[in-house]
Structure formats: C-alpha cells, structure tokens
Design a protein around this motif. Structure first.
Motif, PDB file in Angstrom:
ATOM      1  N   VAL A 276       0.839  -1.196   0.000  1.00 24.76           N
ATOM      2  CA  VAL A 276       0.000   0.000   0.000  1.00 24.76           C
ATOM      3  C   VAL A 276       0.874   1.245   0.000  1.00 24.76           C
ATOM      4  N   SER A 277       0.540   2.191  -0.864  1.00 26.17           N
ATOM      5  CA  SER A 277       1.337   3.419  -0.918  1.00 26.17           C
ATOM      6  C   SER A 277       0.567   4.498  -1.676  1.00 26.17           C
ATOM      7  N   ASN A 278       1.045   5.727  -1.568  1.00 30.37           N
ATOM      8  CA  ASN A 278       0.623   6.740  -2.529  1.00 30.37           C
ATOM      9  C   ASN A 278       1.545   6.616  -3.743  1.00 30.37           C
ATOM     10  N   TYR A 279       1.210   7.310  -4.822  1.00 28.62           N
ATOM     11  CA  TYR A 279       1.986   7.165  -6.058  1.00 28.62           C
ATOM     12  C   TYR A 279       3.460   7.497  -5.849  1.00 28.62           C
ATOM     13  N   HIS A 280       3.722   8.582  -5.144  1.00 31.03           N
ATOM     14  CA  HIS A 280       5.113   9.002  -4.957  1.00 31.03           C
ATOM     15  C   HIS A 280       5.887   8.022  -4.085  1.00 31.03           C
TER      16      HIS A 280
ATOM     17  N   PHE B 198       5.350   4.816  -3.824  1.00 29.82           N
ATOM     18  CA  PHE B 198       5.582   3.639  -4.653  1.00 29.82           C
ATOM     19  C   PHE B 198       6.754   3.865  -5.609  1.00 29.82           C
ATOM     20  N   CYS B 199       6.749   5.020  -6.278  1.00 31.35           N
ATOM     21  CA  CYS B 199       7.814   5.305  -7.246  1.00 31.35           C
ATOM     22  C   CYS B 199       9.156   5.533  -6.558  1.00 31.35           C
ATOM     23  N   ARG B 200       9.107   6.099  -5.364  1.00 32.62           N
ATOM     24  CA  ARG B 200      10.352   6.276  -4.603  1.00 32.62           C
ATOM     25  C   ARG B 200      11.000   4.923  -4.325  1.00 32.62           C
ATOM     26  N   ARG B 201      10.179   3.921  -4.000  1.00 29.35           N
ATOM     27  CA  ARG B 201      10.702   2.571  -3.740  1.00 29.35           C
ATOM     28  C   ARG B 201      11.390   2.004  -4.978  1.00 29.35           C
ATOM     29  N   ILE B 202      10.761   2.214  -6.125  1.00 29.31           N
ATOM     30  CA  ILE B 202      11.331   1.700  -7.370  1.00 29.31           C
ATOM     31  C   ILE B 202      12.662   2.382  -7.673  1.00 29.31           C
ATOM     32  N   LEU B 203      12.689   3.708  -7.515  1.00 26.45           N
ATOM     33  CA  LEU B 203      13.927   4.444  -7.790  1.00 26.45           C
ATOM     34  C   LEU B 203      15.034   4.085  -6.802  1.00 26.45           C
ATOM     35  N   LYS B 204      14.646   3.786  -5.582  1.00 25.57           N
ATOM     36  CA  LYS B 204      15.640   3.396  -4.582  1.00 25.57           C
ATOM     37  C   LYS B 204      16.309   2.082  -4.973  1.00 25.57           C
ATOM     38  N   LYS B 205      15.544   1.232  -5.660  1.00 30.63           N
ATOM     39  CA  LYS B 205      16.075  -0.081  -6.039  1.00 30.63           C
ATOM     40  C   LYS B 205      16.782  -0.066  -7.386  1.00 30.63           C
ATOM     41  N   TYR B 206      16.188   0.644  -8.360  1.00 36.19           N
ATOM     42  CA  TYR B 206      16.731   0.589  -9.717  1.00 36.19           C
ATOM     43  C   TYR B 206      17.172   1.943 -10.279  1.00 36.19           C
ATOM     44  N   GLY B 207      16.972   3.002  -9.524  1.00 34.92           N
ATOM     45  CA  GLY B 207      17.290   4.336 -10.026  1.00 34.92           C
ATOM     46  C   GLY B 207      18.748   4.545 -10.365  1.00 34.92           C
ATOM     47  N   TYR B 208      19.637   3.709  -9.789  1.00 35.76           N
ATOM     48  CA  TYR B 208      21.066   3.845 -10.084  1.00 35.76           C
ATOM     49  C   TYR B 208      21.339   3.696 -11.583  1.00 35.76           C
TER      50      TYR B 208
ATOM     51  N   ARG C 183      17.170   6.196  12.278  1.00 38.59           N
ATOM     52  CA  ARG C 183      16.187   5.458  13.065  1.00 38.59           C
ATOM     53  C   ARG C 183      15.085   6.415  13.500  1.00 38.59           C
ATOM     54  N   VAL C 184      13.872   6.190  12.992  1.00 37.73           N
ATOM     55  CA  VAL C 184      12.744   7.046  13.349  1.00 37.73           C
ATOM     56  C   VAL C 184      12.265   6.666  14.749  1.00 37.73           C
ATOM     57  N   SER C 185      12.352   7.616  15.661  1.00 41.63           N
ATOM     58  CA  SER C 185      11.989   7.362  17.056  1.00 41.63           C
ATOM     59  C   SER C 185      11.322   8.605  17.630  1.00 41.63           C
ATOM     60  N   LYS C 186      10.757   8.455  18.837  1.00 39.66           N
ATOM     61  CA  LYS C 186      10.155   9.603  19.508  1.00 39.66           C
ATOM     62  C   LYS C 186      11.207  10.676  19.787  1.00 39.66           C
ATOM     63  N   LYS C 187      12.410  10.226  20.085  1.00 37.13           N
ATOM     64  CA  LYS C 187      13.507  11.172  20.335  1.00 37.13           C
ATOM     65  C   LYS C 187      13.813  11.972  19.070  1.00 37.13           C
ATOM     66  N   MET C 188      13.819  11.286  17.921  1.00 40.80           N
ATOM     67  CA  MET C 188      14.044  11.984  16.662  1.00 40.80           C
ATOM     68  C   MET C 188      12.931  13.013  16.427  1.00 40.80           C
TER      69      MET C 188
ATOM     70  N   VAL D  78       4.380  -0.403  11.403  1.00 40.93           N
ATOM     71  CA  VAL D  78       5.131  -0.400  10.148  1.00 40.93           C
ATOM     72  C   VAL D  78       6.630  -0.355  10.417  1.00 40.93           C
ATOM     73  N   SER D  79       7.412  -0.777   9.428  1.00 41.27           N
ATOM     74  CA  SER D  79       8.864  -0.851   9.582  1.00 41.27           C
ATOM     75  C   SER D  79       9.482   0.544   9.645  1.00 41.27           C
ATOM     76  N   ASN D  80      10.737   0.598  10.047  1.00 44.04           N
ATOM     77  CA  ASN D  80      11.451   1.876  10.113  1.00 44.04           C
ATOM     78  C   ASN D  80      11.545   2.523   8.730  1.00 44.04           C
ATOM     79  N   GLU D  81      11.790   1.704   7.715  1.00 44.34           N
ATOM     80  CA  GLU D  81      11.871   2.232   6.348  1.00 44.34           C
ATOM     81  C   GLU D  81      10.549   2.865   5.931  1.00 44.34           C
ATOM     82  N   GLU D  82       9.447   2.208   6.293  1.00 44.10           N
ATOM     83  CA  GLU D  82       8.136   2.755   5.955  1.00 44.10           C
ATOM     84  C   GLU D  82       7.855   4.042   6.730  1.00 44.10           C
ATOM     85  N   LYS D  83       8.340   4.126   7.954  1.00 47.79           N
ATOM     86  CA  LYS D  83       8.169   5.361   8.730  1.00 47.79           C
ATOM     87  C   LYS D  83       8.933   6.515   8.063  1.00 47.79           C
ATOM     88  N   ILE D  84      10.127   6.232   7.569  1.00 49.40           N
ATOM     89  CA  ILE D  84      10.903   7.264   6.868  1.00 49.40           C
ATOM     90  C   ILE D  84      10.135   7.751   5.651  1.00 49.40           C
TER      91      ILE D  84
END
Length: 603
Positions: free
Chosen positions: A106-110, A112-122, A412-417, A458-464
């Motif tokens: 589940v994602s918004n369009y951006h 979702f596309c950010r995930r793709i670019l993170k993997k293959y954008g290089y 690391r996304v935390s309450k302190k952050m 949700v995972s830390n990556e998803e929180k970011i």
C-alpha cells in the motif's frame, strides 16, 4: 466451496447487512471493476472485505502482490492501517494462514515510485541509490529553483517551471512531448547536485520503465492486482504510471467519486472515472446506501439532490426538496455574530461535538468572523491554508529539509528523533508567531505523536517514507482531526477526507462560493444568481459543485449555511451581493431560523 471460504463469506455477508451493491463488489468474479463510492457510502468496509475475499480465494497467489495506491499519503496509510487491522479479523475464524504484508503493498503514487527508484534508479544516476537523503525542492518557480540549485541556467529553470504549469493546466501534449527533456535536465543538473523535485519522482520512474522494459515487466507480473482509491484525484503522471502497470491480465479495482474531484487546479484529470471505464474495460458498480446520514433524513435528501444536480446539471431529477437552514444577514458583522452564536449553541447542546466552519478561501469576510471569535475569547483552531499557500508549503519544505539532515546522522525514526525535529523547526520559527505558523506547528506535533500510535506496526523504512511523503505532499493538514479544539475554521480543500459533527458554511454569496474565478466571472445570471446550466458553463459548474459537495458532506449530523446581503471586499468596503446560486439549486428549500444573540461584542 471449502469450509474456510464459507466461514469468510458468511462473516462478510454479516458485516455488510444485506447491502446488495457492496456485496456485489466483494463477490463479483469480474476482475475489472470501477466502484463509484460517494462520501459515507461504506467504501472502506467494502474495500477491506474485497481484499479479504481476494486473499481467501487465492486471487493473489504467492509470491504475487496486490498493489493499493492512492493520491494522498494520509489516505494510503489509512488504507494500510485498515487492511492490517480489519482483514485479519475477517480471516481469523478460517484455517487460512495468511501474512498480510506478504500479499499487499500500500502506498501513494510518490511513495511507490520512490521505492522503485531506490532499487533501480542507479541505472539513471548513481545518486538515486541514496534517494532518501536527496533534498526535495520545488521546481515550479524559476528563481527559487536557481537559488536551490547552484549553477542551473535561467533557461532550464524556466523550462522546469513550464513543465509544472503544464501538468496543473492539463496540457497533455506538452507533458508527453517534453518528458525526455525534463528528465534529462533533472538527471544532469539536479540529481547530480543531490536534489530532486516532487514531480521528478514520477517522471524518472516513467523513464526507468521506458528505458528498461524488463523492470516494467517485472512489476507488471509482480502486481497481478491493482487497487486505486480516491481515483478521481489522479493526475497525468500518476495515470501514466498506471497505464504502464496495467496489462490485459491485471485485476483492476478503481474506487472513487466523480463529485469529489476538487483538485482540478493542481492537475486532477476531469471525467477520469468514465474515461477509465472504457480504457480498461471496467464494469461499473455504484454504491447506493448513505450510511453517514442514514439516521438524518434531511441530510440524506440534501446529499441525494446535490448528486442529482451533478448527474444531470441541465435537468436534475428531483422528487422531493431538501430543507436546509440558511440564514441571510444584513452585513458581515451580523453574519459573524450568527456564526459564532451558532457554533457556541451547538457545543452547549452537544458538549462532545466538534464544529467546523468551512470557507472556499480566505478573504475580508472570513477575517471578520475570526476577529469576532478573538474579540469574544472563543477558542478555535486556525486551518485557513491550502496546498498553494506559500507559508504553508515553505513550512513543509523546511520540515523536509531538516528531517533529511537528521537522517544523515541517524536513520532510526523514534520519539527522540521527533522531538529533535520539532525543536529544530521551533527554533527556525521562534520569531514568527502568526496564527498560521502556530497552527501548522501544532499539526507537526500531532503528526509526530500519531506516527507512534497509528503506525507503530510499520517498519522503520516505511516510517521514513511516511515522514518524507507527508512533508513532500504538504500533508500535515490531515492531522486536523486530532486537534484538541471544539471549533475548527478551515478551507474546504483543507478539510477533504475529514469529518466533524456539525459544519457551518458562511459567505454563501456571489463571488465567494462559488468564487469570482470559479464560476461567477462571465456568468449570465448576475441579476438573480439563478444559474442556468449550458454547454459553455457546465464544466465550471461541476468543478465548483464538487467543492460545495465536499463541504456539505464533512458534517456527520448537520450542516448550516449563512450569507450577508452586503459583502466586504478586499479594501474593507461593503458591496451588495446576491446569495450564492448554490442556495438556488434545484432540490433545495431554504428556511430561516433566527436566534437571539448570545455574544454581543463585535467590531
């Protein structure tokens, strides 16, 4: 049918209580559906049950996935939350052992596309490997872009701005013909300098799909089912992405409401539901039971009659008029007193209630209402901002910049952050105590608080991604629902997706709602504001009616309207104005319920 499926089907039928249309969506074997889902008609429950039934019938076989997309980041995470919590409830009494996260993305369009670019954008530029740490910039204003990107030529900055404008103004040919040039400037001049514009996240994904067909083929085969919520808000680039992903074999479920398309000014495609029904060969099902107003006959009828005006603007089929409370006051001073008295009265009679005062836009009239609240020390939350407001957008971009700076040190996304981020933003705005900055700062605090309540799972990556997407999408406004205030004053666009017990809609006058540029400019009904719908004004009428409908349907219990006979202009002078043509819609019967003033102070 095996016993597990029978159990699940029985549980779904029980939850939907014989709603024929909802159950038709859930159990329909057609793998291509378009669901017209107005506000309050049970869309979320239908979507959750549909996903549960798809899982139960193995329509998403391992290792394939269902891709659920939406325009807004907040809507995407609400879907994620609903699916994560409610689908397991439907499946709990069966012997199916299904891990939801292995089946649905589940994602918004951006996002979702950010995930793709993170993997293959290089493959486009090595800096995209580190996309989370690239600074996001707004490339819609040339001078700002040149300030943010050292060495960028004015010519290229102007072109980036023109591309942005073309997206908003739906200049399809320009967008299509110039995407290669746009992407090349982005890669050569911006990505290389570790910055990325908002639209480029989508345009670079399109380039990746075009240049590397095997990557596109992987995602087409991986996401065998695609669900899109709030489909009416889809813009040109998002639609382009969908066209790439959807093949002849893809299961497609689109949910939306053509009458809630209020983002036309930033590029939402008009008439998209009907266009897509033909394009993707979709069977259309219209949900037809309004649960939000089920116990309120007057609101139920008002909802129905507004929709009838949208379905057939020139000759709406009205069987019974809806009675509304519409107060017409002598001038804005009197109207501001009416509004504050009404809000106070509603809260006194219903102490747990929340009241929203919704306006089309800021101006002298709403300022007078705010002054009256302040003069009488009646507390309220200030929500008069929009995605186009420069202060509102700059605050988000500042939040994004500082969040990325923090990520470079600690990812690391935390309450302190969250506390560290808020303190940094507070220090940057410590000399600005305007109502708008105070309000958005409050929303920022609520946002960080809700991350660890609503999205702890949700995972830390998803929180970011959630944090970045919220700031990039100017999404703090969606956290108004959590403010600790009984009265909220907001724009209609800021209220999209939210609900309150009662809604007051003031300034229902010509040139205010609808406003001058929206419909009143050039209207031939200036003498009486009884609008005649013709071919040349139908499109503008429907756009403005959509905003009106969204405003009306934000109220769970009741909505109230008011207007002034004399309206304040921007110079503070009074002008005689007719009441809005929306108060003269077919199917609306206006009644006045005068009340004694409980607040006597005014300017």
């Amino acid at each position: 049918m095996d016993s597990s499926l029978e159990i699940i089907k029985s549980e779904i039928e029980k939850r939907h209580q014989g709603d024929v249309k909802q159950l038709a969506v859930v159990f329909d074997t057609n793998n291509r559906l378009l669901v017209e889902a107005p506000a309050g008609y049970g869309k979320t429950n239908t979507m959750v049950s549909k996903i549960a039934y798809m899982l139960a019938t193995n329509e998403i076989p391992y290792p394939k996935r269902l891709l659920a997309l939406t325009f807004s980041v907040n809507a995407a995470y609400k879907i994620k939350k609903d699916v994560s919590l409610k689908v397991p409830e439907l499946l709990k009494d069966s012997n199916l052992n299904i891990k939801i996260s292995d089946k649905i993305f589940v994602s918004n369009y951006h996002g979702f596309c950010r995930r793709i670019l993170k993997k293959y954008g290089y493959l486009l530029h090595s800096n995209l490997l580190n996309i989370d740490n690239l600074q996001s910039i707004d490339d819609s204003k040339p001078r700002n872009t040149m300030r943010d990107v050292t060495g960028l030529s004015y010519e290229n900055a102007m072109f980036l701005s023109e591309y942005n404008t073309s997206l908003k103004e739906l200049k399809y040919d320009f967008v299509k013909d110039n995407i290669i040039k746009y992407n090349q400037i982005i890669i050569d001049e911006l990505i290389s300098r570790e910055v990325i514009p908002y639209n480029a996240i989508l345009t670079l994904t399109i380039k990746l799909f075009n240049d590397y067909p095997k990557i596109l083929s992987f995602y087409q085969n991986f996401f065998t089912s695609i669900l899109v919520d709030e489909y009416q808000d889809t813009n040109t680039l998002s639609y382009w992405i969908l066209n790439k992903l959807i093949t002849e074999k893809t299961n497609v479920l689109l949910l939306g409401d053509s009458l809630q398309r209020i983002y036309g000014f930033i590029g939402a495609i008009p008439n998209l539901l009907n266009l897509s029904a033909e394009k993707f060969n979709l069977q259309k099902i219209e949900l037809d039971k309004n649960y939000r107003f089920a116990q309120n006959p007057s609101m139920l009828l008002l909802d129905k009659n507004i929709r009838s005006n949208a379905e057939n603007p020139k000759n709406p089929q009205i069987l019974e008029e809806a009675n509304i409370e519409f107060e017409i006051l002598e001038d804005q001073n009197e109207e501001s007193l009416y509004v504050i008295n009404k809000a106070i009265k509603l809260i006194r009679e219903d102490p747990e209630a929340k009241v929203a005062i919704l306006v089309k836009q800021r101006g002298a009239n709403i300022t007078r209402i705010i002054d009256t609240f302040n003069l009488n020390n009646v507390p309220f939350f200030y929500g008069l901002y929009s995605d186009e407001d420069p202060i509102y957008t700059k605050f988000h971009r500042t939040c994004l910049f500082e969040f990325i700076e923090i990520l470079k040190v600690n990812n690391r996304v935390s309450k302190k952050m969250g506390k560290s981020h808020q303190l940094k933003i507070k220090s940057l705005y410590e000399e600005n105590n305007s109502p708008l900055i105070e309000a958005i700062s409050n929303l920022l605090s609520l946002f960080w608080e809700r991350i660890f309540i609503d999205f702890a799972f949700v995972s830390n990556e998803e929180k970011i991604i959630l944090v970045k997407d919220t700031f990039e999408n100017y999404g703090l406004k969606q956290y108004v629902e959590f403010v600790n205030s009984s009265i909220i004053i907001s724009t209609v666009h800021g209220a999209k997706g939210l609900e309150w017990d009662y809604v007051i809609i003031p300034d229902m006058e010509k040139d205010s709602f609808p406003n001058f540029w929206g419909l009143c400019n050039g209207c031939s009904s200036n003498s009486d504001c009884i609008l005649e719908i013709k071919d040349e004004n139908e499109s503008k009428f429907l756009e403005e009616l959509s905003v009106f409908y969204v405003a009306v349907t934000r109220g769970r219990k009741q909505v109230y309207f008011s207007a002034s006979k004399k309206q304040l202009d921007n110079s503070g002078n009074y002008r005689v104005k007719n009441s809005s043509c929306f108060m003269n819609l077919k199917g609306i019967n206006k009644s006045t319920k005068a009340q004694q003033s409980t607040v006597v102070k005014n300017k």
